[in-house]
Design a protein around this motif. Sequence first.
Motif, short mmCIF file in Angstrom:
data_model
loop_
_atom_site.label_atom_id
_atom_site.label_comp_id
_atom_site.label_asym_id
_atom_site.label_seq_id
_atom_site.Cartn_x
_atom_site.Cartn_y
_atom_site.Cartn_z
N UNK A 40 0.83 -1.21 0.00
CA UNK A 40 0.00 0.00 0.00
C UNK A 40 0.86 1.25 0.00
N UNK A 41 1.94 1.26 0.78
CA UNK A 41 2.83 2.42 0.82
C UNK A 41 3.55 2.61 -0.51
N UNK A 42 3.95 1.50 -1.13
CA UNK A 42 4.63 1.59 -2.42
C UNK A 42 3.72 2.17 -3.48
N UNK A 43 2.47 1.75 -3.50
CA UNK A 43 1.51 2.30 -4.46
C UNK A 43 1.30 3.79 -4.21
N UNK A 44 1.16 4.15 -2.93
CA UNK A 44 0.97 5.56 -2.57
C UNK A 44 2.16 6.41 -3.03
N UNK A 45 3.38 5.90 -2.81
CA UNK A 45 4.56 6.65 -3.24
C UNK A 45 4.65 6.74 -4.76
N UNK A 46 4.15 5.74 -5.46
CA UNK A 46 4.11 5.81 -6.92
C UNK A 46 3.23 6.96 -7.39
N UNK A 47 2.07 7.11 -6.76
CA UNK A 47 1.19 8.23 -7.09
C UNK A 47 1.85 9.56 -6.72
N UNK A 48 2.54 9.57 -5.59
CA UNK A 48 3.23 10.78 -5.16
C UNK A 48 4.32 11.18 -6.15
N UNK A 49 5.03 10.21 -6.69
CA UNK A 49 6.07 10.52 -7.68
C UNK A 49 5.46 11.11 -8.95
N UNK A 50 4.34 10.56 -9.38
CA UNK A 50 3.66 11.11 -10.56
C UNK A 50 3.22 12.55 -10.31
N UNK A 51 2.65 12.81 -9.14
CA UNK A 51 2.22 14.16 -8.78
C UNK A 51 3.42 15.10 -8.67
N UNK A 52 4.53 14.60 -8.13
CA UNK A 52 5.74 15.42 -7.99
C UNK A 52 6.29 15.79 -9.37
N UNK A 53 6.25 14.86 -10.29
CA UNK A 53 6.71 15.15 -11.65
C UNK A 53 5.87 16.27 -12.27
N UNK A 54 4.56 16.17 -12.11
CA UNK A 54 3.68 17.20 -12.65
C UNK A 54 3.92 18.54 -11.95
#
Length: 127
Positions: A40-54
């Motif tokens: 769950x944390x890994x998935x959450x961080x994946x979304x966070x990385x996408x948002x950080x890129x944007x």
Amino acid sequence: KRRQQKHGFNLDEERRVNELIRECNRCTNHANYALKTLHAKRISLGFALEAFEQSTDDCIKRIKSTKSLKQVDFMQQQRHILRYWFGIFLRLRDGFVLLESGERRHPGDIDSPFCTKSQQALFKSRL
């Protein structure tokens, strides 16, 4: 004595076997809990990385658009943008540290659907 004669082992051995079975089940439950939490944390961080890129792209565009401002306003705007960007970067970095350490310090981690009250009591953070 009847049981010992019928099955070939005594009550002490049976208790020990039952204890080992309970310990195996506890270890299995803990491993399942840890893997679900990390997933769950890994998935959450994946979304966070996408948002950080944007967010990074937006910050770059914003900095480019402030070039037409006066020097003082330009520097102030850049400071504001960089403070915002580094704040997000540090939160994201903290998320990776928490993922690696397994520590649960945020309410969202503790109230996770993967973490029941009994699991919180059994598997507390060791940090």
